[in-house]
Design an enzyme around this catalytic site. Structure first.
Site, PDB file in Angstrom:
ATOM      1  N   GLU A 172       0.834  -1.228   0.000  1.00 45.23           N
ATOM      2  CA  GLU A 172       0.000   0.000   0.000  1.00 45.23           C
ATOM      3  C   GLU A 172       0.856   1.259   0.000  1.00 45.23           C
ATOM      4  OE1 GLU A 172      -3.247  -1.365  -0.858  1.00 45.23           O
ATOM      5  OE2 GLU A 172      -2.998   0.787  -0.729  1.00 45.23           O
TER       6      GLU A 172
HETATM    7  C1  LIG Z   1       2.581  -9.753   0.282  1.00 45.42           C
HETATM    8  C2  LIG Z   1       2.414  -8.628  -0.693  1.00 45.42           C
HETATM    9  C3  LIG Z   1       1.159  -8.308  -1.147  1.00 45.42           C
HETATM   10  C4  LIG Z   1       0.992  -7.286  -2.089  1.00 45.42           C
HETATM   11  N1  LIG Z   1      -0.265  -7.008  -2.593  1.00 45.42           N
HETATM   12  C5  LIG Z   1      -0.378  -6.153  -3.638  1.00 45.42           C
HETATM   13  C6  LIG Z   1      -1.631  -5.985  -4.312  1.00 45.42           C
HETATM   14  O1  LIG Z   1      -2.642  -6.574  -3.921  1.00 45.42           O
HETATM   15  N2  LIG Z   1      -1.671  -5.169  -5.382  1.00 45.42           N
HETATM   16  C7  LIG Z   1      -0.586  -4.501  -5.843  1.00 45.42           C
HETATM   17  O2  LIG Z   1      -0.687  -3.792  -6.837  1.00 45.42           O
HETATM   18  N3  LIG Z   1       0.617  -4.629  -5.218  1.00 45.42           N
HETATM   19  C8  LIG Z   1       0.745  -5.431  -4.144  1.00 45.42           C
HETATM   20  N4  LIG Z   1       1.961  -5.588  -3.514  1.00 45.42           N
HETATM   21  C9  LIG Z   1       3.097  -4.822  -3.980  1.00 45.42           C
HETATM   22  C10 LIG Z   1       3.511  -3.718  -3.020  1.00 45.42           C
HETATM   23  O3  LIG Z   1       2.549  -2.688  -3.029  1.00 45.42           O
HETATM   24  C11 LIG Z   1       4.913  -3.263  -3.418  1.00 45.42           C
HETATM   25  O4  LIG Z   1       5.794  -4.297  -3.038  1.00 45.42           O
HETATM   26  C12 LIG Z   1       5.286  -1.949  -2.799  1.00 45.42           C
HETATM   27  O5  LIG Z   1       4.523  -0.912  -3.339  1.00 45.42           O
HETATM   28  C13 LIG Z   1       6.771  -1.621  -3.017  1.00 45.42           C
HETATM   29  O6  LIG Z   1       7.173  -1.824  -4.332  1.00 45.42           O
HETATM   30  P1  LIG Z   1       8.467  -2.700  -4.634  1.00 45.42           P
HETATM   31  O7  LIG Z   1       8.310  -4.003  -3.962  1.00 45.42           O
HETATM   32  O8  LIG Z   1       8.697  -2.707  -6.095  1.00 45.42           O
HETATM   33  O9  LIG Z   1       9.641  -1.958  -3.901  1.00 45.42           O
HETATM   34  P2  LIG Z   1      10.477  -0.737  -4.488  1.00 45.42           P
HETATM   35  O10 LIG Z   1       9.584   0.255  -5.100  1.00 45.42           O
HETATM   36  O11 LIG Z   1      11.594  -1.295  -5.292  1.00 45.42           O
HETATM   37  O12 LIG Z   1      11.066  -0.111  -3.153  1.00 45.42           O
HETATM   38  C14 LIG Z   1      12.220  -0.650  -2.488  1.00 45.42           C
HETATM   39  C15 LIG Z   1      12.674   0.372  -1.437  1.00 45.42           C
HETATM   40  O13 LIG Z   1      13.014   1.603  -2.074  1.00 45.42           O
HETATM   41  C16 LIG Z   1      12.251   2.673  -1.546  1.00 45.42           C
HETATM   42  N5  LIG Z   1      11.896   3.599  -2.609  1.00 45.42           N
HETATM   43  C17 LIG Z   1      11.467   3.306  -3.858  1.00 45.42           C
HETATM   44  N6  LIG Z   1      11.235   4.435  -4.542  1.00 45.42           N
HETATM   45  C18 LIG Z   1      11.492   5.459  -3.720  1.00 45.42           C
HETATM   46  C19 LIG Z   1      11.437   6.878  -3.838  1.00 45.42           C
HETATM   47  N7  LIG Z   1      11.029   7.479  -4.945  1.00 45.42           N
HETATM   48  N8  LIG Z   1      11.813   7.616  -2.774  1.00 45.42           N
HETATM   49  C20 LIG Z   1      12.205   7.047  -1.632  1.00 45.42           C
HETATM   50  N9  LIG Z   1      12.267   5.709  -1.447  1.00 45.42           N
HETATM   51  C21 LIG Z   1      11.931   4.930  -2.482  1.00 45.42           C
HETATM   52  C22 LIG Z   1      11.024   2.021  -0.917  1.00 45.42           C
HETATM   53  O14 LIG Z   1      10.467   2.820   0.108  1.00 45.42           O
HETATM   54  C23 LIG Z   1      11.596   0.709  -0.414  1.00 45.42           C
HETATM   55  O15 LIG Z   1      12.189   0.889   0.837  1.00 45.42           O
HETATM   56  C24 LIG Z   1       2.131  -6.576  -2.549  1.00 45.42           C
HETATM   57  C25 LIG Z   1       3.404  -6.894  -2.060  1.00 45.42           C
HETATM   58  C26 LIG Z   1       3.553  -7.922  -1.160  1.00 45.42           C
HETATM   59  C27 LIG Z   1       4.955  -8.271  -0.701  1.00 45.42           C
END
Ligand SMILES: Cc1cc2nc3c(=O)[nH]c(=O)nc-3n(C[C@H](O)[C@H](O)[C@H](O)COP(=O)(O)OP(=O)(O)OC[C@H]3O[C@@H](n4cnc5c(N)ncnc54)[C@H](O)[C@@H]3O)c2cc1C
Length: 613
Positions: free
Chosen positions: A441
């Site tokens: 989220e």
């Molecule tokens: C169990 C689970 C259920 C999920 N359910 C859903 C779902 O139902 N629908 C859906 O669409 N998604 C879902 N997700 C996805 C989830 O919303 C994402 O994992 C989350 O938004 C983070 O994206 P990412 O994993 O690509 O991490 P990244 O975006 O790669 O982030 C990695 C790190 O970098 C930081 N970061 C990235 N960009 C920035 C920035 N611009 N400034 C500062 N810090 C930054 C983040 O805060 C984090 O600490 C789910 C994930 C999991 C693990």
């Protein structure tokens, strides 16, 4: 350990602190009364205790099955899900015209807490269907409403939110899923990852809300549209037709919430996946935000509710586990052995868990109550004020409650000692389950940026000023309080430092130093969240103090000894006295952390940017 819910504190929040009964005087909620709410509360607790909590551990051990594209849930899951649907609890705050219960958001939050306390993984499923339905209700066509709404609100069908892709997580604007127009609808092509409840065997159909880019749409957030893509196509009469080529490619194997299927969803690979545009083209993010705001409060609730379950069980354990002697009798080998609840350090940990759990509950319930009041308050200005406060508090609810919810479950493990670390007790599962709330989220890093970059500055600082006015009013009256005035004074000092820090960060941003606010977004979230917690705990303490004084007066208990006796013997007095301790302890033990955070933020340190990693 038996699963337990702190019904007394939930009732305190609903009726004594937030005065939900005032809502029943409005037209929208005129059909409800306290008795009806109590019945729903009891029903929810019974369902959570009898059906959902026992399943939590089974889901964790067995996990979700995946074989040849089919996702299966552990035994007992379907039965519990059906029981929830039969109780009408899937869409507690949603439109009764389409099968929702039409309860205030405040009450839905209490229901959500109880369900998630019993099992976060389980409670996600119905929650997603209901929120998907809400987006369709607000922005979808009449045809969509007719076909999908009742099925989603009653839990007959499931729902999802499909944003994330392998190259588009936090940066959702980078998504690549495509939508191509075909006649009156669209063909969707692309792959979404990490989709909660993307596929399962609980319902005959799942309505996916998919963000995709239409042909020729601009790059970034502005080119994204929202589509309803059912797993199985639906005939005009509502019956199910052919499969819609929405394939689950895989499921994730995770640290926690193992009972929630987290799926890779492939659209349009084995044939066309048909989708229907929700609202207007290129406004998908705005529509999805409706779902995300609610979901963010829901995710904060996952952190809080897991901490609440962890606290209840730690409390039971600490009262039963015999270990060691009173520190004053350390040298006496024959001194009686004590339950660990008697040791000061264990008491400190328990009161920390109690204070944080109650403070977070008050924050989340209040924010939900703001959503109710911004709809039904008779005064337009007040409606706007409640909206401002709801907007400001949403990232704090999500981030603060998920971070501290997780930390409280870690304390839950600590209180149990070695047993807390074993799978014999549920504490280690709570800790694993709670971690995800700080990630999905919108990660907590992104929430902190939302708070400092958008919510603090929105409408020339209106959201912040509105909230401050509320806190100031409270401080000004509480400062005169005979027994709690001292604590209001401490809150006032912390409030001053919040204002100074906010101004200094804003000035840095305005002078072109964009990195100071960004680098300090997370400590700022921590500082603000801690002050919000202290405010709620103290405001509740004022209510509790009045009730406790009334109990003393009725019993004629004027001196300390008589009052202590009443606290020991009268459960209500014990409860109110406990509320006072929660507030005093939090303000003395945790509010001072804000002074350190203020120093961190205003230090001007930029080492994280300067270091060569
Ligand atoms: C169990 C689970 C259920 C999920 N359910 C859903 C779902 O139902 N629908 C859906 O669409 N998604 C879902 N997700 C996805 C989830 O919303 C994402 O994992 C989350 O938004 C983070 O994206 P990412 O994993 O690509 O991490 P990244 O975006 O790669 O982030 C990695 C790190 O970098 C930081 N970061 C990235 N960009 C920035 C920035 N611009 N400034 C500062 N810090 C930054 C983040 O805060 C984090 O600490 C789910 C994930 C999991 C693990």
């Amino acid at each position: 350990m038996a699963f337990a819910v702190d019904k007394r504190d939930i009732e305190f929040c609903l009726f004594e602190y937030l005065k939900m009964e005032d809502l029943f005087k409005t037209e929208k909620y005129a059909d409800f009364d306290r008795e009806a709410i109590e019945m729903v509360l009891d029903l929810t607790i019974k369902l959570a205790t009898d059906k959902i909590a026992p399943l939590n551990i089974v889901m964790d051990r067995e996990g979700i099955g995946f074989d040849k594209g089919k996702v299966t849930t552990p035994e007992g899951y379907k039965e519990a899900y059906q029981a929830l649907c039969d109780a009408g609890l899937v869409a507690a705050a949603h439109n009764p015209e389409y099968g929702g219960m039409g309860l205030p958001h405040l009450m839905a939050t209490a229901i959500g807490e109880i369900m998630s306390s019993a099992s976060v993984a389980f409670a996600m499923n119905p929650g997603l269907g209901a929120t998907a339905g809400e987006v369709i209700e607000v922005y979808g066509t009449e045809e969509m409403k007719k076909l999908y709404l009742e099925k989603l609100f009653t839990g007959e069908w499931g729902g999802t939110m499909c944003l994330t892709e392998s190259g588009a997580g936090s940066a959702v604007g980078d998504l690549k899923t495509k939508a191509k127009k075909e006649g009156d609808h669209w063909l969707i092509e692309g792959e979404k990852i990490f989709i909660s409840a993307g596929d399962h065997d609980l319902t005959d159909n799942i309505v996916h809300l998919v963000l995709a880019r239409t042909e020729g749409a601009p790059k970034g957030i502005k080119g994204i549209s929202l589509f309803a893509v059912p797993k199985v196509l639906v005939n005009d009469d509502g019956s199910l037709a052919d499969a819609n080529n929405v394939i689950c490619g895989n499921i994730e194997h995770k640290m926690g919430i193992k009972g929630s299927p987290t799926c890779t969803m492939v659209f349009g690979a084995d044939g066309p996946s048909h989708g229907w545009l929700i609202g207007e083209e290129s406004k998908g993010i705005k529509y999805m935000f409706l779902m995300m705001n609610e979901a963010r409060i829901g995710v904060g609730l996952q952190g809080q509710s897991t901490a609440a379950a962890s606290y209840q069980e730690a409390l039971q354990y600490a009262a039963e586990r015999i270990q060691g002697v009173d520190i004053a009798k350390m040298k006496d080998v024959d001194a009686p052995r004590l339950p660990i609840i008697e040791h000061p350090d264990v008491r400190r940990m328990l009161l920390t868990m109690k204070a944080f759990t109650e403070g977070m509950r008050a924050l989340l319930y209040s924010t939900a109550y703001f959503s109710d009041l911004m709809e039904v308050h008779e005064d337009e200005n007040e409606r706007k004020n409640y909206n401002s406060m709801m907007e400001l508090m949403t990232p704090i609810c999500k981030s603060y409650c998920s971070d501290y919810g997780f930390r409280m479950t870690e304390l839950g493990i600590q209180i149990l000692g070695g047993y807390g670390y074993t799978i014999e007790y549920p504490q280690e599962q709570y800790c694993r389950d709670a971690k995800i709330a700080s990630i999905y989220e919108g990660t907590n890093g992104i929430q902190a940026l939302d708070l400092i970059g958008r919510k603090m500055t929105a409408k020339g600082g209106l959201f912040f000023m509105t909230y401050l006015t509320r806190v100031n009013d409270f401080i000004n009256s509480a400062k005169e309080h005979a027994r709690l005035g001292e604590f209001a004074g401490k809150l006032e000092k912390a409030r001053d430092s919040l204002v100074q820090v906010a101004m200094s960060v804003q000035q840095a941003g305005m002078s072109g130093d964009i990195y100071t606010p960004v680098l300090n977004a997370t400590p700022f979230m921590d500082l603000f969240g801690t002050i919000v917690m202290a405010y709620h705990l103290l405001e509740m303490a004022v209510v509790a103090d009045e009730k406790l004084e009334a109990i003393y007066a009725k019993a004629g208990a004027e001196d300390k000894e008589a009052q202590t006796k009443i606290i020991e013997e009268n459960p209500e007095a014990k409860y109110y006295d406990g509320k006072l301790h929660s507030a005093r302890f939090f303000i003395d033990a945790y509010l001072p952390h804000t002074m350190a955070l203020a120093k961190t933020i205003t230090s001007g340190n930029k080492s994280p940017l300067e270091i060569v990693f």
